[in-house]
Design a protein around this motif. Structure first.
Motif, PDB file in Angstrom:
ATOM      1  N   PRO A 276       0.809  -1.214   0.000  1.00 41.91           N
ATOM      2  CA  PRO A 276       0.000   0.000   0.000  1.00 41.91           C
ATOM      3  C   PRO A 276       0.848   1.272   0.000  1.00 41.91           C
ATOM      4  O   PRO A 276       1.865   1.358   0.686  1.00 41.91           O
ATOM      5  CB  PRO A 276      -0.820  -0.110   1.283  1.00 41.91           C
ATOM      6  CG  PRO A 276      -0.127  -1.086   2.136  1.00 41.91           C
ATOM      7  CD  PRO A 276       0.667  -1.985   1.244  1.00 41.91           C
ATOM      8  N   CYS A 277       0.399   2.241  -0.756  1.00 44.07           N
ATOM      9  CA  CYS A 277       1.004   3.568  -0.768  1.00 44.07           C
ATOM     10  C   CYS A 277       0.716   4.205   0.595  1.00 44.07           C
ATOM     11  O   CYS A 277      -0.398   4.130   1.086  1.00 44.07           O
ATOM     12  CB  CYS A 277       0.354   4.364  -1.901  1.00 44.07           C
ATOM     13  SG  CYS A 277       0.558   6.144  -1.768  1.00 44.07           S
ATOM     14  N   PRO A 278       1.709   4.823   1.239  1.00 43.44           N
ATOM     15  CA  PRO A 278       1.487   5.381   2.575  1.00 43.44           C
ATOM     16  C   PRO A 278       0.529   6.578   2.559  1.00 43.44           C
ATOM     17  O   PRO A 278      -0.001   6.949   3.602  1.00 43.44           O
ATOM     18  CB  PRO A 278       2.884   5.807   3.021  1.00 43.44           C
ATOM     19  CG  PRO A 278       3.681   5.939   1.779  1.00 43.44           C
ATOM     20  CD  PRO A 278       3.093   4.982   0.791  1.00 43.44           C
ATOM     21  N   LEU A 279       0.304   7.145   1.397  1.00 38.20           N
ATOM     22  CA  LEU A 279      -0.572   8.325   1.335  1.00 38.20           C
ATOM     23  C   LEU A 279      -2.028   7.945   1.080  1.00 38.20           C
ATOM     24  O   LEU A 279      -2.928   8.389   1.774  1.00 38.20           O
ATOM     25  CB  LEU A 279      -0.081   9.292   0.255  1.00 38.20           C
ATOM     26  CG  LEU A 279       1.387   9.736   0.385  1.00 38.20           C
ATOM     27  CD1 LEU A 279       1.741  10.722  -0.716  1.00 38.20           C
ATOM     28  CD2 LEU A 279       1.668  10.343   1.767  1.00 38.20           C
ATOM     29  N   CYS A 280      -2.282   7.115   0.064  1.00 41.14           N
ATOM     30  CA  CYS A 280      -3.676   6.777  -0.265  1.00 41.14           C
ATOM     31  C   CYS A 280      -4.075   5.385   0.234  1.00 41.14           C
ATOM     32  O   CYS A 280      -5.236   5.020   0.190  1.00 41.14           O
ATOM     33  CB  CYS A 280      -3.912   6.880  -1.769  1.00 41.14           C
ATOM     34  SG  CYS A 280      -2.956   5.679  -2.722  1.00 41.14           S
ATOM     35  N   ARG A 281      -3.093   4.586   0.685  1.00 42.43           N
ATOM     36  CA  ARG A 281      -3.348   3.237   1.245  1.00 42.43           C
ATOM     37  C   ARG A 281      -3.780   2.210   0.204  1.00 42.43           C
ATOM     38  O   ARG A 281      -4.158   1.095   0.560  1.00 42.43           O
ATOM     39  CB  ARG A 281      -4.410   3.275   2.369  1.00 42.43           C
ATOM     40  CG  ARG A 281      -4.062   4.198   3.490  1.00 42.43           C
ATOM     41  CD  ARG A 281      -3.455   3.415   4.660  1.00 42.43           C
ATOM     42  NE  ARG A 281      -2.647   4.299   5.495  1.00 42.43           N
ATOM     43  CZ  ARG A 281      -1.474   3.965   6.003  1.00 42.43           C
ATOM     44  NH1 ARG A 281      -0.974   2.771   5.781  1.00 42.43           N
ATOM     45  NH2 ARG A 281      -0.786   4.797   6.741  1.00 42.43           N
ATOM     46  N   ALA A 316       5.772   6.985  -2.516  1.00 43.93           N
ATOM     47  CA  ALA A 316       4.347   7.208  -2.768  1.00 43.93           C
ATOM     48  C   ALA A 316       4.041   6.689  -4.161  1.00 43.93           C
ATOM     49  O   ALA A 316       4.944   6.484  -4.971  1.00 43.93           O
ATOM     50  CB  ALA A 316       4.012   8.699  -2.677  1.00 43.93           C
ATOM     51  N   CYS A 317       2.741   6.448  -4.410  1.00 44.23           N
ATOM     52  CA  CYS A 317       2.375   5.960  -5.736  1.00 44.23           C
ATOM     53  C   CYS A 317       2.367   7.134  -6.718  1.00 44.23           C
ATOM     54  O   CYS A 317       2.278   8.292  -6.321  1.00 44.23           O
ATOM     55  CB  CYS A 317       1.020   5.263  -5.702  1.00 44.23           C
ATOM     56  SG  CYS A 317      -0.396   6.341  -5.498  1.00 44.23           S
ATOM     57  N   ASP A 318       2.456   6.829  -8.006  1.00 48.66           N
ATOM     58  CA  ASP A 318       2.554   7.917  -8.995  1.00 48.66           C
ATOM     59  C   ASP A 318       1.305   8.784  -9.043  1.00 48.66           C
ATOM     60  O   ASP A 318       1.379   9.977  -9.281  1.00 48.66           O
ATOM     61  CB  ASP A 318       2.907   7.358 -10.385  1.00 48.66           C
ATOM     62  CG  ASP A 318       1.921   6.315 -10.874  1.00 48.66           C
ATOM     63  OD1 ASP A 318       1.005   5.945 -10.116  1.00 48.66           O
ATOM     64  OD2 ASP A 318       2.080   5.864 -12.028  1.00 48.66           O
ATOM     65  N   ARG A 319       0.136   8.171  -8.736  1.00 46.93           N
ATOM     66  CA  ARG A 319      -1.097   8.976  -8.738  1.00 46.93           C
ATOM     67  C   ARG A 319      -1.072  10.024  -7.640  1.00 46.93           C
ATOM     68  O   ARG A 319      -1.414  11.176  -7.849  1.00 46.93           O
ATOM     69  CB  ARG A 319      -2.309   8.062  -8.558  1.00 46.93           C
ATOM     70  CG  ARG A 319      -2.879   7.572  -9.867  1.00 46.93           C
ATOM     71  CD  ARG A 319      -4.283   7.072  -9.642  1.00 46.93           C
ATOM     72  NE  ARG A 319      -4.419   6.589  -8.252  1.00 46.93           N
ATOM     73  CZ  ARG A 319      -5.185   5.573  -7.904  1.00 46.93           C
ATOM     74  NH1 ARG A 319      -5.874   4.940  -8.796  1.00 46.93           N
ATOM     75  NH2 ARG A 319      -5.272   5.201  -6.646  1.00 46.93           N
ATOM     76  N   CYS A 320      -0.649   9.601  -6.431  1.00 47.37           N
ATOM     77  CA  CYS A 320      -0.575  10.539  -5.312  1.00 47.37           C
ATOM     78  C   CYS A 320       0.400  11.665  -5.632  1.00 47.37           C
ATOM     79  O   CYS A 320       0.133  12.829  -5.334  1.00 47.37           O
ATOM     80  CB  CYS A 320      -0.147   9.839  -4.033  1.00 47.37           C
ATOM     81  SG  CYS A 320      -1.492   8.946  -3.265  1.00 47.37           S
ATOM     82  N   VAL A 321       1.538  11.300  -6.232  1.00 48.93           N
ATOM     83  CA  VAL A 321       2.547  12.310  -6.544  1.00 48.93           C
ATOM     84  C   VAL A 321       1.956  13.382  -7.467  1.00 48.93           C
ATOM     85  O   VAL A 321       2.099  14.577  -7.239  1.00 48.93           O
ATOM     86  CB  VAL A 321       3.799  11.655  -7.167  1.00 48.93           C
ATOM     87  CG1 VAL A 321       4.704  12.709  -7.800  1.00 48.93           C
ATOM     88  CG2 VAL A 321       4.555  10.866  -6.106  1.00 48.93           C
TER      89      VAL A 321
HETATM   90 ZN   LIG Z   1      -1.038   6.765  -3.314  1.00 50.68          ZN
END
Ligand SMILES: [Zn+2]
Ligand SMILES: [Zn+2]
Length: 332
Positions: A276-281, A316-321
């Motif tokens: 899981p991405c730490p920002l969006c999970r 982080a995932c690329d979407r969150c970035v």
């Molecule tokens: Zn994310």
């Protein structure tokens, strides 16, 4: 220990074996089958024939050595044999349905018999195979390997627990379970090799399999880690779970090997695909690494403000970035 073969499986194995050997130019089995089968039509009336054929299939299955393959595999595990009351062998249609497992339901075992085993603390083992497996020379290797898994499962030291809670979501759970299986099978085969027996897959093939599940570990370190796992004589269920869930715990196992490199695992965070991405999970397969160099400092500060405790090494995932870049600019 009793071994029961499903009658339909016996028939399938014998029929297809007779057909195959005859087609390949060896009529021995075809002749032997008909020597026994033809008189059944002559001597017995229709309603008695089925029972006679059942006996015949059972007989040929025994004298042609098919039941010995399963029996001999159990003989390699005397402790397991003591703890198993009954083995049910059943036919399946496809390879992905094959398997060996502890019986959780007694199914076709008579109630009284099942009770007798349970009272003695004995287990049942279920084996599912496609019929042609019985004349595949790999069956011995397969059974030996699978029975070591079963031995582990009933060994209190191993501490098997099918209900272990793993992962934050179904995607993560699947990935961890796959890795658990890979690590456990690697351990089984390494123990077989250490005991001078033929494993299901060679060390080289286990390494290739391992590598494909841990692409993030740099190649020289991968070699050192794999060697460490291969040389470990025994893993418990919880150690396997821990390693499957956390790549750093796998990397801790590294040993010195030629052409290998022992990784520095302390304080290092691995951005593993599917974690899981730490920002969006959400589980992500496209991590943005080296955020320090790829993003402006004010964007990083903006993320830190919104996620206390987060820092660049967590990734982080690329979407969150993308989203945080826009938000830091006040666009969203
Ligand atoms: Zn994310
Ligand atoms: Zn295995």
């Amino acid at each position: 220990m009793e071994i029961r073969f499903q009658p339909a499986l016996l028939q399938e194995v014998i029929d297809s074996f007779v057909e195959k050997t005859e087609r390949e130019g060896d009529p021995t089995y075809y002749k032997e089958f008909h020597e026994h089968a033809d008189p059944i039509y002559e001597k017995f009336i229709l309603e008695d024939r089925e029972a006679e054929f059942k006996k015949l299939y059972q007989y040929l299955f025994g004298i042609w050595g098919f039941s010995d393959i399963v029996r001999d595999s159990f003989n390699e595990y005397p402790l397991l044999k003591q703890k198993v009351g009954i083995v049910l062998v059943k036919g399946v249609l496809k390879e992905d349905q094959e398997g060996v497992d502890i019986l959780r339901k007694w199914g076709s075992v008579e109630k009284d018999l099942a009770k007798e085993f349970e009272e003695k603390g004995m287990k049942g083992v279920g084996i599912k195979l496609i019929p042609r497996r019985f004349y595949d020379p790999a069956l011995t290797r397969y059974c030996r390997h699978e029975l070591m898994h079963i031995s582990d499962m009933i060994d209190p030291l191993f501490g098997y627990d099918p209900d272990t809670k793993i992962g934050q979501n179904p995607g993560e759970e699947t990935l961890i379970l796959q890795r658990y299986r890979i690590l456990w099978s690697l351990s089984v085969d390494s123990r077989l090799v250490a005991a001078g027996k033929e494993p299901m897959l060679s060390k080289e093939d286990r390494f290739k399999e391992f590598r494909s599940w841990y692409r993030k570990i740099p190649p020289p370190q991968l070699k050192a880690v794999f060697e460490g796992l291969w040389q470990t004589s025994y893993f418990t269920h919880s150690e396997l779970i821990e390693m499957a869930a956390d790549t750093l715990r796998v990397m801790d196992r590294a040993v010195d090997v030629e052409g290998g490199e022992v990784p520095e695992t302390e304080n290092k965070i691995m951005l593993m695909p599917g974690f899981p991405c730490p920002l969006c999970r959400f589980p992500t397969y496209s991590w943005v690494e080296d955020m320090q160099t790829k993003l402006e400092p004010y964007v990083l500060d903006f993320i830190r403000e919104n996620h206390p405790g987060w820092d660049v090494e967590f990734g982080a995932c690329d979407r969150c970035v993308e989203v945080y870049k826009l938000r830091a600019d006040g666009v969203m």
